[in-house]
Design an enzyme around this catalytic site. Structure first.
Site, PDB file in Angstrom:
ATOM      1  N   HIS A  41       0.840  -1.207   0.000  1.00 15.77           N
ATOM      2  CA  HIS A  41       0.000   0.000   0.000  1.00 15.77           C
ATOM      3  C   HIS A  41       0.874   1.256   0.000  1.00 15.77           C
ATOM      4  O   HIS A  41       2.025   1.198   0.408  1.00 15.77           O
ATOM      5  CB  HIS A  41      -0.819   0.108   1.295  1.00 15.77           C
ATOM      6  CG  HIS A  41      -1.627  -1.084   1.655  1.00 15.77           C
ATOM      7  ND1 HIS A  41      -3.000  -1.094   1.570  1.00 15.77           N
ATOM      8  CD2 HIS A  41      -1.276  -2.302   2.134  1.00 15.77           C
ATOM      9  CE1 HIS A  41      -3.464  -2.281   1.983  1.00 15.77           C
ATOM     10  NE2 HIS A  41      -2.430  -3.029   2.329  1.00 15.77           N
ATOM     11  N   THR A  62       0.482   5.008   1.984  1.00 10.00           N
ATOM     12  CA  THR A  62      -0.335   5.465   3.108  1.00 10.00           C
ATOM     13  C   THR A  62      -1.302   6.582   2.716  1.00 10.00           C
ATOM     14  O   THR A  62      -2.306   6.782   3.391  1.00 10.00           O
ATOM     15  CB  THR A  62       0.556   6.002   4.243  1.00 10.00           C
ATOM     16  OG1 THR A  62       1.334   7.096   3.714  1.00 10.00           O
ATOM     17  CG2 THR A  62       1.490   4.925   4.768  1.00 10.00           C
ATOM     18  N   GLU A  75       2.559  -0.955   4.509  1.00 14.05           N
ATOM     19  CA  GLU A  75       2.244   0.422   4.121  1.00 14.05           C
ATOM     20  C   GLU A  75       3.547   1.174   3.866  1.00 14.05           C
ATOM     21  O   GLU A  75       4.434   1.189   4.717  1.00 14.05           O
ATOM     22  CB  GLU A  75       1.484   1.137   5.247  1.00 14.05           C
ATOM     23  CG  GLU A  75       0.054   0.670   5.434  1.00 14.05           C
ATOM     24  CD  GLU A  75      -0.939   1.333   4.486  1.00 14.05           C
ATOM     25  OE1 GLU A  75      -0.521   2.196   3.680  1.00 14.05           O
ATOM     26  OE2 GLU A  75      -2.127   0.976   4.552  1.00 14.05           O
ATOM     27  N   HIS A 133      -2.629  -3.188  -3.223  1.00 10.52           N
ATOM     28  CA  HIS A 133      -4.008  -3.004  -2.766  1.00 10.52           C
ATOM     29  C   HIS A 133      -4.938  -2.759  -3.956  1.00 10.52           C
ATOM     30  O   HIS A 133      -6.056  -3.246  -4.013  1.00 10.52           O
ATOM     31  CB  HIS A 133      -4.057  -1.832  -1.774  1.00 10.52           C
ATOM     32  CG  HIS A 133      -5.238  -1.854  -0.876  1.00 10.52           C
ATOM     33  ND1 HIS A 133      -5.538  -0.830  -0.019  1.00 10.52           N
ATOM     34  CD2 HIS A 133      -6.223  -2.773  -0.704  1.00 10.52           C
ATOM     35  CE1 HIS A 133      -6.651  -1.128   0.646  1.00 10.52           C
ATOM     36  NE2 HIS A 133      -7.080  -2.302   0.240  1.00 10.52           N
TER      37      HIS A 133
HETATM   38 ZN    ZN Z   1      -4.167   0.476   0.759  1.00  7.08          ZN
END
Ligand code: ZN
Length: 275
Positions: free
Chosen positions: A81, A83, A146, A184
């Site tokens: 991901h 952030t 993240e 993601h």
């Molecule tokens: Zn995400």
């Protein structure tokens, strides 16, 4: 007598030490973490047989007899991901507040520092409503990482270096397949944009984390069905334009319109055969 004196002295030193030890900004949330892990342990330790009834409502006999051969389930995917926040500190705060109901196993700061926020064996709340292939509970089978990045800036070298070290460790520890390092955006097309078209997937693939297309691309055959190819990679194609955008943000990274141009088709034809 002497022992008692030493014991009292040791206790005094211990008390003095603990009373002046730094508590830190996360002392309280670390306590909550400990409490939560204790409650997970309680769930695991339950020795209740399944409660089952047949179609007539009659109880089916069941009994709990513990096996002696088991260990913890392991993560099999890594979800990456960004952030979309301005600092790692901001993200640490978000993940230590109850209200947002989100978390990840790791946060990688811009300075390369890696914050480990949840034991790898536990289920973080990072994937949300998502699907990859036939897996609909990605949180249960994945590690969430993240990257401190606001979504519009390049990922810096120090940060990527730390990420690569982390990925290598996770791949080795849990025997995670090369194909199972994804973003993601891949598992939640149309809902999530991260880690976006600036993320260095090509470099990751070189190191064995995810796939990337070869330098030489052949033209796909005339009957090439790109929707099926996307589905075979893992994309949820129930919203096909969203799946195309997600694919292009990961594997092409030039533009992300919901249309398959010739280059997109060539890349997809090349990549899908690796899966
Ligand atoms: Zn995400």
């Amino acid at each position: 007598m002497k022992t008692t004196v030493y014991t009292v002295l040791a206790l005094f030193v211990l008390t003095a030490f603990s009373s002046c030890s730094p508590k830190g900004p996360y002392a309280l949330t670390n306590k909550v973490y400990k409490h939560q892990t204790d409650s997970v342990l309680e769930v695991i330790a339950r020795e209740q047989p399944a409660t089952l009834v047949d179609s007539a409502g009659t109880a089916i006999p069941s009994e709990f007899i513990g096996t002696v051969n088991f260990n913890a389930r392991k993560p099999n995917y890594v979800i990456i991901h960004f952030t979309a926040q301005d600092s790692a500190k901001q993200t640490l705060k978000t993940f230590t507040l109850v209200k947002p109901q989100v978390s990840a196993h790791y946060v990688v700061g811009k300075d390369g520092k890696v914050y480990h926020m949840l034991n790898d064996y536990l289920r973080a709340w990072q994937a949300g409503i998502s699907r990859w292939g036939s897996v609909t509970d990605m949180n249960s089978c994945s590690i969430g990482i993240e990257i401190d990045n606001n979504g519009h800036e390049p990922f810096n070298d120090v940060q990527v270096k730390s990420l690569l070290a982390l990925l290598a460790q996770l791949k080795k520890a849990y025997n995670i397949p090369t194909a199972n390092f994804i973003g993601h955006q891949d598992i939640a097309p149309g809902r999530k944009p991260d880690p976006g078209p600036l993320f260095p997937w090509k470099l990751l693939a070189k190191r064995g984390f995810g796939y990337w297309s070869d330098e030489l691309l052949e033209l796909p055959p005339d009957n090439f069905d790109y929707a099926t190819a996307l589905r075979l990679i893992g994309y949820d194609t129930s919203n096909l334009p969203a799946a195309i955008v997600a694919f292009k943000r990961h594997f092409v990274q030039i533009e992300d319109s919901p249309a398959m141009g010739q280059l997109d088709l060539n890349v997809l034809y090349n990549v899908y055969r690796k899966y």
